[in-house]
Scaffold this motif. Structure first.
Motif, PDB file in Angstrom:
ATOM      1  N   LEU A   1       0.809  -1.222   0.000  1.00  0.00           N
ATOM      2  CA  LEU A   1       0.000   0.000   0.000  1.00  0.00           C
ATOM      3  C   LEU A   1       0.840   1.267   0.000  1.00  0.00           C
ATOM      4  O   LEU A   1       0.338   2.333  -0.388  1.00  0.00           O
ATOM      5  CB  LEU A   1      -0.920   0.023   1.225  1.00  0.00           C
ATOM      6  N   TYR A   2       2.090   1.181   0.455  1.00  0.00           N
ATOM      7  CA  TYR A   2       2.903   2.382   0.670  1.00  0.00           C
ATOM      8  C   TYR A   2       4.284   2.216   0.053  1.00  0.00           C
ATOM      9  O   TYR A   2       4.879   1.140   0.129  1.00  0.00           O
ATOM     10  CB  TYR A   2       3.078   2.665   2.175  1.00  0.00           C
ATOM     11  N   THR A   3       4.790   3.285  -0.525  1.00  0.00           N
ATOM     12  CA  THR A   3       6.209   3.314  -0.853  1.00  0.00           C
ATOM     13  C   THR A   3       6.988   3.527   0.446  1.00  0.00           C
ATOM     14  O   THR A   3       6.407   3.883   1.481  1.00  0.00           O
ATOM     15  CB  THR A   3       6.530   4.448  -1.828  1.00  0.00           C
ATOM     16  N   ALA A   4       8.287   3.327   0.381  1.00  0.00           N
ATOM     17  CA  ALA A   4       9.107   3.586   1.570  1.00  0.00           C
ATOM     18  C   ALA A   4       8.973   5.038   2.001  1.00  0.00           C
ATOM     19  O   ALA A   4       8.913   5.340   3.203  1.00  0.00           O
ATOM     20  CB  ALA A   4      10.568   3.240   1.289  1.00  0.00           C
ATOM     21  N   ALA A   5       8.905   5.958   1.028  1.00  0.00           N
ATOM     22  CA  ALA A   5       8.759   7.374   1.371  1.00  0.00           C
ATOM     23  C   ALA A   5       7.413   7.641   2.037  1.00  0.00           C
ATOM     24  O   ALA A   5       7.327   8.420   2.998  1.00  0.00           O
ATOM     25  CB  ALA A   5       8.908   8.237   0.118  1.00  0.00           C
ATOM     26  N   ASP A   6       6.343   6.998   1.545  1.00  0.00           N
ATOM     27  CA  ASP A   6       5.020   7.151   2.157  1.00  0.00           C
ATOM     28  C   ASP A   6       5.040   6.689   3.614  1.00  0.00           C
ATOM     29  O   ASP A   6       4.547   7.382   4.514  1.00  0.00           O
ATOM     30  CB  ASP A   6       3.968   6.315   1.412  1.00  0.00           C
ATOM     31  N   ALA A   7       5.579   5.493   3.829  1.00  0.00           N
ATOM     32  CA  ALA A   7       5.605   4.923   5.180  1.00  0.00           C
ATOM     33  C   ALA A   7       6.477   5.760   6.107  1.00  0.00           C
ATOM     34  O   ALA A   7       6.126   5.982   7.273  1.00  0.00           O
ATOM     35  CB  ALA A   7       6.098   3.484   5.130  1.00  0.00           C
ATOM     36  N   ALA A   8       7.605   6.240   5.592  1.00  0.00           N
ATOM     37  CA  ALA A   8       8.498   7.067   6.404  1.00  0.00           C
ATOM     38  C   ALA A   8       7.798   8.346   6.839  1.00  0.00           C
ATOM     39  O   ALA A   8       7.881   8.762   8.000  1.00  0.00           O
ATOM     40  CB  ALA A   8       9.765   7.393   5.617  1.00  0.00           C
TER      41      ALA A   8
ATOM     42  N   ALA B   1       6.672  -0.445  11.446  1.00  0.00           N
ATOM     43  CA  ALA B   1       7.511   0.755  11.381  1.00  0.00           C
ATOM     44  C   ALA B   1       7.143   1.751  12.472  1.00  0.00           C
ATOM     45  O   ALA B   1       8.018   2.440  13.012  1.00  0.00           O
ATOM     46  CB  ALA B   1       7.385   1.402  10.004  1.00  0.00           C
ATOM     47  N   LEU B   2       5.868   1.834  12.814  1.00  0.00           N
ATOM     48  CA  LEU B   2       5.452   2.736  13.888  1.00  0.00           C
ATOM     49  C   LEU B   2       6.091   2.326  15.210  1.00  0.00           C
ATOM     50  O   LEU B   2       6.555   3.171  15.985  1.00  0.00           O
ATOM     51  CB  LEU B   2       3.926   2.741  14.014  1.00  0.00           C
ATOM     52  N   VAL B   3       6.126   1.023  15.476  1.00  0.00           N
ATOM     53  CA  VAL B   3       6.746   0.536  16.715  1.00  0.00           C
ATOM     54  C   VAL B   3       8.244   0.829  16.706  1.00  0.00           C
ATOM     55  O   VAL B   3       8.815   1.264  17.717  1.00  0.00           O
ATOM     56  CB  VAL B   3       6.479  -0.970  16.890  1.00  0.00           C
ATOM     57  N   LEU B   4       8.885   0.624  15.567  1.00  0.00           N
ATOM     58  CA  LEU B   4      10.318   0.907  15.485  1.00  0.00           C
ATOM     59  C   LEU B   4      10.593   2.399  15.632  1.00  0.00           C
ATOM     60  O   LEU B   4      11.613   2.795  16.214  1.00  0.00           O
ATOM     61  CB  LEU B   4      10.872   0.391  14.163  1.00  0.00           C
TER      62      LEU B   4
ATOM     63  N   VAL C   1       5.144   7.684   9.685  1.00  0.00           N
ATOM     64  CA  VAL C   1       5.586   7.378  11.051  1.00  0.00           C
ATOM     65  C   VAL C   1       6.624   8.358  11.571  1.00  0.00           C
ATOM     66  O   VAL C   1       7.035   8.282  12.728  1.00  0.00           O
ATOM     67  CB  VAL C   1       6.114   5.935  11.166  1.00  0.00           C
ATOM     68  N   GLY C   2       7.099   9.273  10.713  1.00  0.00           N
ATOM     69  CA  GLY C   2       7.988  10.328  11.179  1.00  0.00           C
ATOM     70  C   GLY C   2       9.455   9.979  11.216  1.00  0.00           C
ATOM     71  O   GLY C   2      10.173  10.383  12.139  1.00  0.00           O
ATOM     72  N   VAL C   3       9.922   9.211  10.216  1.00  0.00           N
ATOM     73  CA  VAL C   3      11.351   8.944  10.098  1.00  0.00           C
ATOM     74  C   VAL C   3      11.786   9.300   8.678  1.00  0.00           C
ATOM     75  O   VAL C   3      10.959   9.599   7.819  1.00  0.00           O
ATOM     76  CB  VAL C   3      11.700   7.461  10.405  1.00  0.00           C
ATOM     77  N   SER C   4      13.084   9.247   8.411  1.00  0.00           N
ATOM     78  CA  SER C   4      13.573   9.567   7.072  1.00  0.00           C
ATOM     79  C   SER C   4      13.331   8.394   6.132  1.00  0.00           C
ATOM     80  O   SER C   4      13.300   7.228   6.557  1.00  0.00           O
ATOM     81  CB  SER C   4      15.060   9.893   7.116  1.00  0.00           C
TER      82      SER C   4
ATOM     83  N   VAL D   1      13.938   2.545   4.476  1.00  0.00           N
ATOM     84  CA  VAL D   1      14.507   1.580   3.531  1.00  0.00           C
ATOM     85  C   VAL D   1      15.412   0.593   4.254  1.00  0.00           C
ATOM     86  O   VAL D   1      15.373  -0.618   3.994  1.00  0.00           O
ATOM     87  CB  VAL D   1      15.269   2.307   2.404  1.00  0.00           C
ATOM     88  N   ASN D   2      16.233   1.073   5.175  1.00  0.00           N
ATOM     89  CA  ASN D   2      17.089   0.170   5.957  1.00  0.00           C
ATOM     90  C   ASN D   2      16.264  -0.817   6.757  1.00  0.00           C
ATOM     91  O   ASN D   2      16.620  -1.999   6.867  1.00  0.00           O
ATOM     92  CB  ASN D   2      17.986   0.973   6.897  1.00  0.00           C
ATOM     93  N   TRP D   3      15.171  -0.357   7.331  1.00  0.00           N
ATOM     94  CA  TRP D   3      14.305  -1.246   8.105  1.00  0.00           C
ATOM     95  C   TRP D   3      13.657  -2.297   7.213  1.00  0.00           C
ATOM     96  O   TRP D   3      13.512  -3.454   7.617  1.00  0.00           O
ATOM     97  CB  TRP D   3      13.214  -0.451   8.806  1.00  0.00           C
ATOM     98  N   ALA D   4      13.263  -1.908   6.012  1.00  0.00           N
ATOM     99  CA  ALA D   4      12.525  -2.813   5.136  1.00  0.00           C
ATOM    100  C   ALA D   4      13.433  -3.729   4.318  1.00  0.00           C
ATOM    101  O   ALA D   4      13.060  -4.873   4.024  1.00  0.00           O
ATOM    102  CB  ALA D   4      11.634  -2.008   4.189  1.00  0.00           C
TER     103      ALA D   4
END
Length: 240
Positions: free
Chosen positions: A14-21, A75-78, A24-27, A32-35
């Protein structure tokens, strides 16, 4: 219990890495590193490797979404761990122990993280010989003789609502003072929407940037003015 393979929360990107970032308030680089995981090469020293910790799926094509809703929840938890000030690479072994002890796929997106995770991590911090194990204690506190997550982490966990199967079904996105902005995989294909009125943020913001005033948007989208002002403030800050 393994996650269903026919559930939009788990099997639909549903989300690109930029969308998800952004959500949740990260870069984007952090997301991308998390995923995808990472390898950091150091001259004369062993490589430093980090395995993926956020669920990612194959994209339908270039620049297409890769992160499903369960990945956004993870990602929100991280992001909460990051907000606590503990470097994620230092607590990765603890996250692996957590998943193993909970016995779940997608443990970070499970209600059991909220109910049982603090006890598991506390025991790990007490018993593990890993030199980074004491850092895990920074994620935890003892309250009323119970081991619970520290406030910085708990505030983020409280943003997640869970379905009957125990996995996340809705996320309230952080970063807003007045607006209640949610990601719900069964509404607007998981894109951020106003909880009040259900309008997509992108639709409202595009109209605002095009010149519509707030009074017009309040009337047309049914969103309280204070929430619109809050969303415009956050979007303007991110764009700066």
């Amino acid at each position: 219990m393994a996650a269903s393979t026919t559930d939009i929360r788990f099997d639909t990107p549903l989300y690109t890495a930029a969308d998800a970032a952004r959500a949740v308030g990260v870069s984007p680089a952090t997301l991308v590193n998390w995923a995808k995981g990472y390898v950091r090469r150091r001259p004369g020293k062993p490589d430093v490797k980090g395995a993926p910790v956020v669920t990612s799926l194959p994209p339908a094509g270039p620049h297409q979404p890769t992160i499903p809703f369960v990945g956004l929840s993870e990602a929100l938890v991280l992001a909460a761990v990051r907000r606590s000030g503990v470097p994620l690479q230092r607590v990765r072994p603890a996250l692996e122990v957590l998943s193993k002890n909970l016995g779940l796929d997608h443990a970070l997106a499970s209600r059991r993280l909220y109910s049982d995770g603090a006890e598991i991590l506390f025991d790990y911090a007490e018993r593990s010989s890993d030199p980074d194990a004491p850092l895990v204690r920074q994620l935890l506190v003892v309250r009323n003789q119970q081991r619970v997550f520290a406030e910085a982490v708990e505030q983020y966990l409280q943003l997640i609502e869970y379905a009957g199967d125990g996995y996340a079904r809705l996320v309230r996105l952080p970063g807003y003072r007045e607006a209640e902005v949610v990601a719900d995989p069964v509404r607007s294909f998981g894109q951020p929407i106003f909880s009040h009125g259900g309008a997509k943020l992108t639709d409202v913001l595009e109209r605002f940037w095009a010149g519509d005033d707030l009074d017009t948007l309040v009337e047309e989208f049914g969103v309280p003015r204070s929430e619109l002002e809050d969303v415009v403030r956050v979007a303007s800050r991110r764009a700066a």
